[in-house]
Design a protein around this motif. Structure first.
Motif, mmCIF file in Angstrom:
data_model
loop_
_atom_site.group_PDB
_atom_site.id
_atom_site.type_symbol
_atom_site.label_atom_id
_atom_site.label_comp_id
_atom_site.label_asym_id
_atom_site.label_seq_id
_atom_site.Cartn_x
_atom_site.Cartn_y
_atom_site.Cartn_z
ATOM 1 N N MET A 1 29.889 59.586 -5.722
ATOM 2 C CA MET A 1 29.137 59.324 -4.509
ATOM 3 C C MET A 1 29.082 60.585 -3.668
ATOM 4 O O MET A 1 30.038 61.337 -3.608
ATOM 5 C CB MET A 1 29.794 58.190 -3.729
ATOM 6 C CG MET A 1 28.848 57.471 -2.770
ATOM 7 S SD MET A 1 29.679 56.070 -1.982
ATOM 8 C CE MET A 1 29.972 55.024 -3.393
ATOM 9 N N SER B 1 29.080 58.909 6.927
ATOM 10 C CA SER B 1 28.436 57.594 6.895
ATOM 11 C C SER B 1 28.065 57.179 8.306
ATOM 12 O O SER B 1 28.693 57.578 9.279
ATOM 13 C CB SER B 1 29.376 56.562 6.270
ATOM 14 O OG SER B 1 30.557 56.468 7.024
ATOM 15 N N TYR C 1 15.386 51.660 -3.453
ATOM 16 C CA TYR C 1 16.701 51.246 -3.940
ATOM 17 C C TYR C 1 17.354 52.366 -4.749
ATOM 18 O O TYR C 1 18.546 52.661 -4.571
ATOM 19 C CB TYR C 1 16.569 49.986 -4.790
ATOM 20 C CG TYR C 1 17.869 49.554 -5.444
ATOM 21 C CD1 TYR C 1 18.849 48.899 -4.698
ATOM 22 C CD2 TYR C 1 18.111 49.824 -6.790
ATOM 23 C CE1 TYR C 1 20.044 48.516 -5.292
ATOM 24 C CE2 TYR C 1 19.297 49.440 -7.378
ATOM 25 C CZ TYR C 1 20.263 48.793 -6.628
ATOM 26 O OH TYR C 1 21.457 48.421 -7.220
ATOM 27 N N TYR D 1 18.473 55.000 -2.359
ATOM 28 C CA TYR D 1 19.615 54.525 -1.584
ATOM 29 C C TYR D 1 20.904 54.592 -2.403
ATOM 30 O O TYR D 1 21.963 54.935 -1.877
ATOM 31 C CB TYR D 1 19.368 53.095 -1.105
ATOM 32 C CG TYR D 1 20.585 52.467 -0.472
ATOM 33 C CD1 TYR D 1 20.968 52.805 0.824
ATOM 34 C CD2 TYR D 1 21.384 51.559 -1.180
ATOM 35 C CE1 TYR D 1 22.093 52.248 1.403
ATOM 36 C CE2 TYR D 1 22.513 51.013 -0.605
ATOM 37 C CZ TYR D 1 22.863 51.359 0.687
ATOM 38 O OH TYR D 1 23.995 50.819 1.256
ATOM 39 N N LYS D 2 20.828 54.277 -3.691
ATOM 40 C CA LYS D 2 22.023 54.301 -4.535
ATOM 41 C C LYS D 2 22.599 55.710 -4.668
ATOM 42 O O LYS D 2 23.807 55.875 -4.848
ATOM 43 C CB LYS D 2 21.710 53.741 -5.922
ATOM 44 C CG LYS D 2 21.369 52.260 -5.940
ATOM 45 C CD LYS D 2 22.496 51.392 -5.414
ATOM 46 C CE LYS D 2 23.689 51.356 -6.331
ATOM 47 N NZ LYS D 2 24.759 50.443 -5.861
ATOM 48 N N GLU E 1 24.323 56.114 -1.291
ATOM 49 C CA GLU E 1 24.977 54.875 -0.884
ATOM 50 C C GLU E 1 26.192 55.154 -0.008
ATOM 51 O O GLU E 1 27.031 56.000 -0.325
ATOM 52 C CB GLU E 1 25.411 54.077 -2.110
ATOM 53 C CG GLU E 1 25.883 52.667 -1.782
ATOM 54 C CD GLU E 1 26.092 51.840 -3.030
ATOM 55 O OE1 GLU E 1 26.274 50.618 -2.896
ATOM 56 O OE2 GLU E 1 26.076 52.420 -4.141
ATOM 57 N N GLY E 2 26.269 54.425 1.090
ATOM 58 C CA GLY E 2 27.396 54.577 2.001
ATOM 59 C C GLY E 2 27.175 55.600 3.094
ATOM 60 O O GLY E 2 27.973 55.702 4.031
ATOM 61 N N THR E 3 26.077 56.369 2.991
ATOM 62 C CA THR E 3 25.828 57.410 3.994
ATOM 63 C C THR E 3 24.724 57.016 4.970
ATOM 64 O O THR E 3 24.605 57.616 6.036
ATOM 65 C CB THR E 3 25.430 58.737 3.312
ATOM 66 O OG1 THR E 3 24.195 58.563 2.619
ATOM 67 C CG2 THR E 3 26.505 59.178 2.332
ATOM 68 N N LYS F 1 21.444 50.598 4.867
ATOM 69 C CA LYS F 1 20.453 50.199 3.868
ATOM 70 C C LYS F 1 19.183 49.644 4.480
ATOM 71 O O LYS F 1 18.080 50.137 4.199
ATOM 72 C CB LYS F 1 21.072 49.178 2.905
ATOM 73 C CG LYS F 1 20.096 48.646 1.861
ATOM 74 C CD LYS F 1 20.803 47.822 0.802
ATOM 75 C CE LYS F 1 21.498 46.624 1.387
ATOM 76 N NZ LYS F 1 22.087 45.758 0.347
ATOM 77 N N LEU G 1 18.157 59.216 -9.911
ATOM 78 C CA LEU G 1 19.348 58.368 -9.926
ATOM 79 C C LEU G 1 20.142 58.546 -11.221
ATOM 80 O O LEU G 1 21.373 58.701 -11.189
ATOM 81 C CB LEU G 1 18.947 56.903 -9.746
ATOM 82 C CG LEU G 1 20.084 55.874 -9.885
ATOM 83 C CD1 LEU G 1 21.160 56.101 -8.820
ATOM 84 C CD2 LEU G 1 19.543 54.451 -9.802
#
Length: 217
Positions: free
Chosen positions: A1, A6, A102, A105-106, A109-111, A114, A149
């Motif tokens: 990641m 975040s 999506y 975002y993956k 993710e976490g930053t 969503k 991704l």
């Protein structure tokens, strides 16, 4: 990641943004029932599709159009299935857009929140326009971010299957829009940089072999 700061939202604000996102999804779905909208490039795609499906003179504009065939193939498939209509086009473009967001975002993710990320993109007029027209942008974004991704997954897990899938998706992005060649180049540069130490070690160990091969080429 990715190691980035975040950002979190309060529960109440997050719920509001979540419902705003679902409201935008509903707007996009309602657009499926609106009449077909055509852009100049849409007419060119349809002309190429008709040329492939029904034939056309070899000196016609459609036969010599430089557009790649990636999006035309989708239109041709819909035509063969008898569902080349506004509903199908807008629905598929909406699915392409949501899937693309999506995938992106993956990677991050976490930053980023969503639903806020999805909502901000979906209210942009350009995305509304591209979703509601028979244009290749949404299909291109789908393959582009899917490739990104799986390249990211490869960098994390070093599984060759992820890299091969990323390269295949990059090729599909290129077949959809020629600008996708920049993605192929970026992946190649990324691989060279990631394994630069191994390449330097190989060159030092086999420098005469490498020089010999380059001289022959």
């Amino acid at each position: 990641m990715l190691t980035q700061p975040s950002y979190t939202l309060s529960n109440r604000l997050n719920i509001i943004i979540k419902w705003a996102f679902f409201a935008m999804v509903a707007v996009y779905l309602i657009d499926c029932f609106t009449p077909l909208r055509l852009h100049y490039d849409s007419v060119r795609y349809y002309a190429i599709k008709d040329c492939i499906e029904f034939g056309c003179p070899p000196d016609s504009a459609a036969a010599n159009d430089y557009f790649p065939y990636g999006y035309t193939i989708l239109l041709l498939m819909l035509s063969k299935l008898g569902i080349l209509k506004s509903f199908s086009i807008v629905l598929i473009n909406s699915a392409f857009l949501l899937s693309s967001l999506y995938f992106l975002y993956k990677v991050f993710e976490g930053t980023i929140p969503k639903y806020l990320f999805f909502f901000v993109v979906m209210i942009n007029w350009l995305f509304v326009k591209f979703v509601t027209h028979p244009l290749s942008e949404m299909q291109y974004l789908f393959f582009y971010f899917a490739s990104v991704l799986y390249y990211y997954r490869f960098m994390q897990q070093k599984k060759i299957g992820f890299l091969l899938l990323s390269l295949f998706l990059a090729w599909l992005a290129f077949m959809t829009r020629t600008v996708g060649v920049t993605l192929v180049g970026a992946l190649a540069v990324g691989l060279l940089w990631e394994y630069r130490l191994q390449q330097i070690a190989f060159f030092k160990k086999n420098k005469f072999l490498v020089i010999g091969i380059l001289a022959v080429i």
